[in-house]
Write a protein that holds these residues in place. Structure first.
Motif, mmCIF file in Angstrom:
data_model
loop_
_atom_site.group_PDB
_atom_site.id
_atom_site.type_symbol
_atom_site.label_atom_id
_atom_site.label_comp_id
_atom_site.label_asym_id
_atom_site.label_seq_id
_atom_site.Cartn_x
_atom_site.Cartn_y
_atom_site.Cartn_z
ATOM 1 N N THR A 174 0.831 -1.204 0.000
ATOM 2 C CA THR A 174 0.000 0.000 0.000
ATOM 3 C C THR A 174 0.866 1.254 0.000
ATOM 4 O O THR A 174 0.608 2.209 -0.744
ATOM 5 N N ARG A 175 1.904 1.263 0.828
ATOM 6 C CA ARG A 175 2.821 2.408 0.842
ATOM 7 C C ARG A 175 3.512 2.570 -0.509
ATOM 8 O O ARG A 175 3.712 3.690 -0.991
ATOM 9 N N GLN A 176 3.882 1.458 -1.137
ATOM 10 C CA GLN A 176 4.549 1.506 -2.439
ATOM 11 C C GLN A 176 3.657 2.180 -3.479
ATOM 12 O O GLN A 176 4.108 3.075 -4.219
ATOM 13 N N VAL A 177 2.403 1.773 -3.533
ATOM 14 C CA VAL A 177 1.471 2.361 -4.500
ATOM 15 C C VAL A 177 1.179 3.818 -4.148
ATOM 16 O O VAL A 177 1.110 4.687 -5.024
ATOM 17 N N LEU A 178 1.034 4.098 -2.873
ATOM 18 C CA LEU A 178 0.748 5.463 -2.436
ATOM 19 C C LEU A 178 1.869 6.415 -2.824
ATOM 20 O O LEU A 178 1.626 7.522 -3.312
ATOM 21 N N GLU A 179 3.107 5.994 -2.633
ATOM 22 C CA GLU A 179 4.249 6.835 -2.985
ATOM 23 C C GLU A 179 4.308 7.122 -4.482
ATOM 24 O O GLU A 179 4.759 8.186 -4.913
ATOM 25 N N GLN A 180 3.836 6.183 -5.291
ATOM 26 C CA GLN A 180 3.874 6.345 -6.745
ATOM 27 C C GLN A 180 2.814 7.317 -7.253
ATOM 28 O O GLN A 180 3.034 8.022 -8.234
ATOM 29 N N HIS A 181 1.673 7.367 -6.593
ATOM 30 C CA HIS A 181 0.526 8.080 -7.159
ATOM 31 C C HIS A 181 -0.005 9.227 -6.325
ATOM 32 O O HIS A 181 -0.783 10.042 -6.840
ATOM 33 N N GLN A 182 0.368 9.320 -5.073
ATOM 34 C CA GLN A 182 -0.264 10.292 -4.186
ATOM 35 C C GLN A 182 -0.111 11.733 -4.674
ATOM 36 O O GLN A 182 -1.076 12.497 -4.682
ATOM 37 N N ASP A 183 1.082 12.130 -5.083
ATOM 38 C CA ASP A 183 1.303 13.520 -5.506
ATOM 39 C C ASP A 183 0.432 13.895 -6.693
ATOM 40 O O ASP A 183 -0.138 14.996 -6.746
ATOM 41 N N TRP A 184 0.320 12.990 -7.654
ATOM 42 C CA TRP A 184 -0.474 13.280 -8.848
ATOM 43 C C TRP A 184 -1.958 13.366 -8.509
ATOM 44 O O TRP A 184 -2.687 14.215 -9.045
ATOM 45 N N GLN A 240 -3.235 14.200 -5.580
ATOM 46 C CA GLN A 240 -3.458 15.396 -4.778
ATOM 47 C C GLN A 240 -3.533 16.664 -5.622
ATOM 48 O O GLN A 240 -4.233 17.615 -5.268
ATOM 49 N N LYS A 241 -2.815 16.696 -6.739
ATOM 50 C CA LYS A 241 -2.866 17.863 -7.623
ATOM 51 C C LYS A 241 -4.271 18.101 -8.149
ATOM 52 O O LYS A 241 -4.647 19.236 -8.445
ATOM 53 N N ASP A 242 -5.041 17.036 -8.293
ATOM 54 C CA ASP A 242 -6.429 17.158 -8.762
ATOM 55 C C ASP A 242 -7.432 17.014 -7.622
ATOM 56 O O ASP A 242 -8.621 16.769 -7.863
ATOM 57 N N ASN A 243 -6.934 17.157 -6.387
ATOM 58 C CA ASN A 243 -7.792 17.073 -5.200
ATOM 59 C C ASN A 243 -8.547 15.751 -5.116
ATOM 60 O O ASN A 243 -9.723 15.704 -4.729
ATOM 61 N N ILE A 244 -7.869 14.671 -5.482
ATOM 62 C CA ILE A 244 -8.438 13.326 -5.392
ATOM 63 C C ILE A 244 -7.783 12.596 -4.228
ATOM 64 O O ILE A 244 -6.555 12.541 -4.128
#
Length: 261
Positions: free
Chosen positions: A92-102, A104-108
């Motif tokens: 879960t942390r691995q996937v979160l690190e890959q996608h979280q920033d992108w 968050q940019k769209d407030n998702i």
């Protein structure tokens, strides 16, 4: 939103989940949220998912891919349910690190969570809840159920009914369905089909599965019977002991008189 729950007793484990996904009021669909990653005879691993659907699907894909490729430390090689919960947290942390920033940019929201329950041969059955951050907690004898998603509507009946030592699996399954039905009654973001699995301790196989579609006769009968029983129980409650208004006014006057100089 979604609603998933796991119940563990000394007799085994119940896992249940709704199937509704919601990407806005004009886009409501269904997606499976209860998964079986077991190896019958060796281990039983049941998983419920909640939160960002792309996140949970990515985590499950990575776990299945590692198992298929025979990657060292994959889910089939781990020797305790604690290790499996830790493994889910790491993925879960691995996937979160890959996608979280992108996202968050769209407030998702990238938030997601898992219920992971089952038994490995030679170990006791266990049930864990894994958070987006990768940390997790375990159900205990004194807290024998865990919930993810829209938890508040279905919790009261679980609090009153589920007991680790005394609740049979059939009773736990019926209670889980009522918990789901109560949530669907109060929150339109939770809905059928309902998927449920029942695992009997030490059998090392998932012996019972159930899928209830909208309008399923048993689900309708269960809801009607429960609502009728609630109304009958409500009517038997003692009436409130109201104070007479005149007596209350007089009491208030006496109190005010006492405190005046």
């Amino acid at each position: 939103m979604t609603y998933c729950l796991g119940v563990i007793t000394r007799y085994g484990l119940i896992m249940a989940a709704d199937s509704r996904t919601n990407a806005g009021v004009d886009y409501v669909s269904t997606a499976q949220k209860l998964f079986d990653l077991s190896c019958p005879g060796e281990r039983v691993v049941l998983v419920c998912t909640a939160g960002n659907l792309s996140m949970t699907q990515s985590v499950l894909t990575l776990i299945r891919r590692d198992r298929k490729a025979g990657v060292q430390g994959n889910i089939n090689e781990l020797t305790t349910m604690y290790d499996i919960a830790h493994y889910f947290g790491a993925k879960t942390r691995q996937v979160l690190e890959q996608h979280q920033d992108w996202l968050q940019k769209d407030n998702i929201s990238a938030s997601c969570s898992f219920l992971v329950g089952g038994q490995i041969k030679g170990e006791l059955p266990e049930l864990y809840m894994v958070y987006s951050q990768g940390n997790f907690l375990r159900a205990t004898r004194h807290s024998p159920f865990l919930q993810i998603g829209e938890i508040k509507y279905g919790k009261p009946i679980l609090d009153r009914i589920i007991n680790y030592d005394d609740t049979s699996l059939d009773a736990a399954a019926k209670c889980a369905l009522l918990s789901l039905d109560s949530t669907m009654k109060s929150n339109i973001s939770v809905g059928p089909p309902i998927n449920m699995a029942m695992y009997e301790a030490d059998t090392l196989k998932v012996g019972y599965r159930l899928k209830l579609e909208r309008g399923d006769p048993y689900l309708l009968r269960l809801r009607k019977s429960w609502e009728t029983s609630l109304r009958q129980a409500f009517k038997k409650l003692p009436n409130l002991a109201w104070h007479d208004n005149e007596d209350q006014d007089q009491d208030n006057h006496l109190v005010m008189t006492d405190i005046l100089p």
